[in-house]
Design a protein around this motif. Structure first.
Motif, PDB file in Angstrom:
ATOM      1  N   GLN A  20       7.593  -4.299  -6.462  1.00 20.57           N
ATOM      2  CA  GLN A  20       8.068  -2.442  -5.668  1.00 20.57           C
ATOM      3  C   GLN A  20       7.014  -1.719  -6.653  1.00 20.57           C
ATOM      4  O   GLN A  20       7.475  -0.537  -5.050  1.00 20.57           O
ATOM      5  N   GLU A  21       7.195  -1.462  -7.293  1.00 18.65           N
ATOM      6  CA  GLU A  21       6.465   0.288  -7.655  1.00 18.65           C
ATOM      7  C   GLU A  21       5.339   0.214  -6.713  1.00 18.65           C
ATOM      8  O   GLU A  21       4.490   1.785  -7.134  1.00 18.65           O
ATOM      9  N   HIS A  22       4.798  -0.537  -6.809  1.00 17.15           N
ATOM     10  CA  HIS A  22       3.275  -0.683  -6.019  1.00 17.15           C
ATOM     11  C   HIS A  22       3.648   0.052  -4.222  1.00 17.15           C
ATOM     12  O   HIS A  22       2.350   0.519  -4.063  1.00 17.15           O
ATOM     13  N   PHE A  23       4.789   0.082  -4.275  1.00 17.40           N
ATOM     14  CA  PHE A  23       4.622   0.508  -2.737  1.00 17.40           C
ATOM     15  C   PHE A  23       3.846   1.948  -2.087  1.00 17.40           C
ATOM     16  O   PHE A  23       2.729   1.636  -1.576  1.00 17.40           O
ATOM     17  N   GLN A  27      -0.082   1.896   0.188  1.00 18.39           N
ATOM     18  CA  GLN A  27      -0.084   2.304   1.932  1.00 18.39           C
ATOM     19  C   GLN A  27      -1.076   3.417   1.370  1.00 18.39           C
ATOM     20  O   GLN A  27      -1.730   3.477   2.395  1.00 18.39           O
ATOM     21  N   THR A  49       4.968  -1.863   5.307  1.00 15.45           N
ATOM     22  CA  THR A  49       3.843  -2.086   4.254  1.00 15.45           C
ATOM     23  C   THR A  49       5.597  -2.594   3.189  1.00 15.45           C
ATOM     24  O   THR A  49       5.368  -3.734   2.428  1.00 15.45           O
ATOM     25  N   GLN A  50       6.741  -2.232   3.087  1.00 21.54           N
ATOM     26  CA  GLN A  50       7.982  -2.980   2.790  1.00 21.54           C
ATOM     27  C   GLN A  50       7.335  -4.448   3.090  1.00 21.54           C
ATOM     28  O   GLN A  50       8.079  -5.254   1.969  1.00 21.54           O
ATOM     29  N   TRP A  52       5.696  -6.100   4.118  1.00 18.67           N
ATOM     30  CA  TRP A  52       4.218  -7.415   3.717  1.00 18.67           C
ATOM     31  C   TRP A  52       4.925  -7.386   1.843  1.00 18.67           C
ATOM     32  O   TRP A  52       4.746  -8.527   1.502  1.00 18.67           O
ATOM     33  N   LEU A  53       4.915  -6.550   1.956  1.00 18.58           N
ATOM     34  CA  LEU A  53       5.062  -5.881   0.113  1.00 18.58           C
ATOM     35  C   LEU A  53       6.532  -7.582  -0.453  1.00 18.58           C
ATOM     36  O   LEU A  53       6.379  -8.263  -1.680  1.00 18.58           O
ATOM     37  N   ASP A  54       7.862  -7.515   0.420  1.00 20.29           N
ATOM     38  CA  ASP A  54       9.059  -8.732  -0.133  1.00 20.29           C
ATOM     39  C   ASP A  54       8.366  -9.780   0.241  1.00 20.29           C
ATOM     40  O   ASP A  54       8.605 -10.512  -0.316  1.00 20.29           O
TER      41      ASP A  54
END
Length: 197
Positions: A20-23, A27, A49-50, A52-54
């Motif tokens: 999650q720290e790469h959010f 972007q 992005t969130q 996609w990350l989740d």
């Protein structure tokens, strides 16, 4: 195949476990070239992005994928992402996919080195018997890049996926199998070495 996150080190890049720290970094990397505007890619737009990350992190929990942020060693910046996905533990197969890089590092040693690191781990650590690559029929640049790696085209899956915009995607499938790995590795090392010459 152990899906515990791990880091792969190369000369030009580090593949580090996606978190999650790469959010914000993801972007920023995608904004270099506004890559999400290419309809045939899986690059997240700023507002997606969130999600996609989740998705990437939930697939890790389900032992379906291991996702990486690609860090450029020279600049220290995150310049893209890639993952092992569709992991088939019983049949020792996986796919390398969801790969994208910032426009500023395309046509550089980055992709060759990432694939060398990932394929080496897949065949020599995980003991895979086959590694697959899939791409959109319209993504000619991706197809050419996959073929340069030494992968062979297996098939075109017609009407394979319904995209978020409603378009029905044809998917081109490539693979490298275990007994081809030695030759493919030599080729990738040769290609990688040309950047150092």
């Amino acid at each position: 195949m152990d899906c515990t996150p791990f880091t792969l080190q190369g000369k030009y890049v580090t593949l580090e476990p996606l978190t999650q720290e790469h959010f914000a970094d993801i972007q920023a990397a995608a904004a270099d070239g506004e890559l999400w505007k290419l309809f045939f890619t899986s690059v997240p737009s700023p507002d997606k992005t969130q999600v996609w990350l989740d998705t990437a992190l939930s697939w890790l929990q389900e032992q379906k994928a291991i996702s990486f942020a690609v860090r450029h060693k020279e600049s220290g910046k995150i310049i893209g992402s890639t993952r092992f996905c569709n992991i088939d533990h019983n049949n020792k197969r996986l796919e390398i996919g969801y790969t994208w890089y910032s426009k500023s590092v395309q046509r550089s040693p980055v992709n060759t080195e990432c694939k060398l690191l990932l394929l080496t781990h897949a065949f020599e650590v995980f003991g895979c018997i086959a590694v697959e690559f899939r791409t959109d029929w319209f993504n000619r640049r991706s197809q050419a890049a996959i073929e340069r790696l030494g992968a062979k085209r297996d098939a075109v899956l017609r009407n394979h996926m319904i995209q978020p915009d409603g378009r029905i995607r044809d998917t081109v499938v490539y693979s490298i199998i275990q007994n081809e790995w030695a030759g493919v590795k030599n080729n990738l090392q040769y290609m990688h070495g040309k950047y150092e010459a």
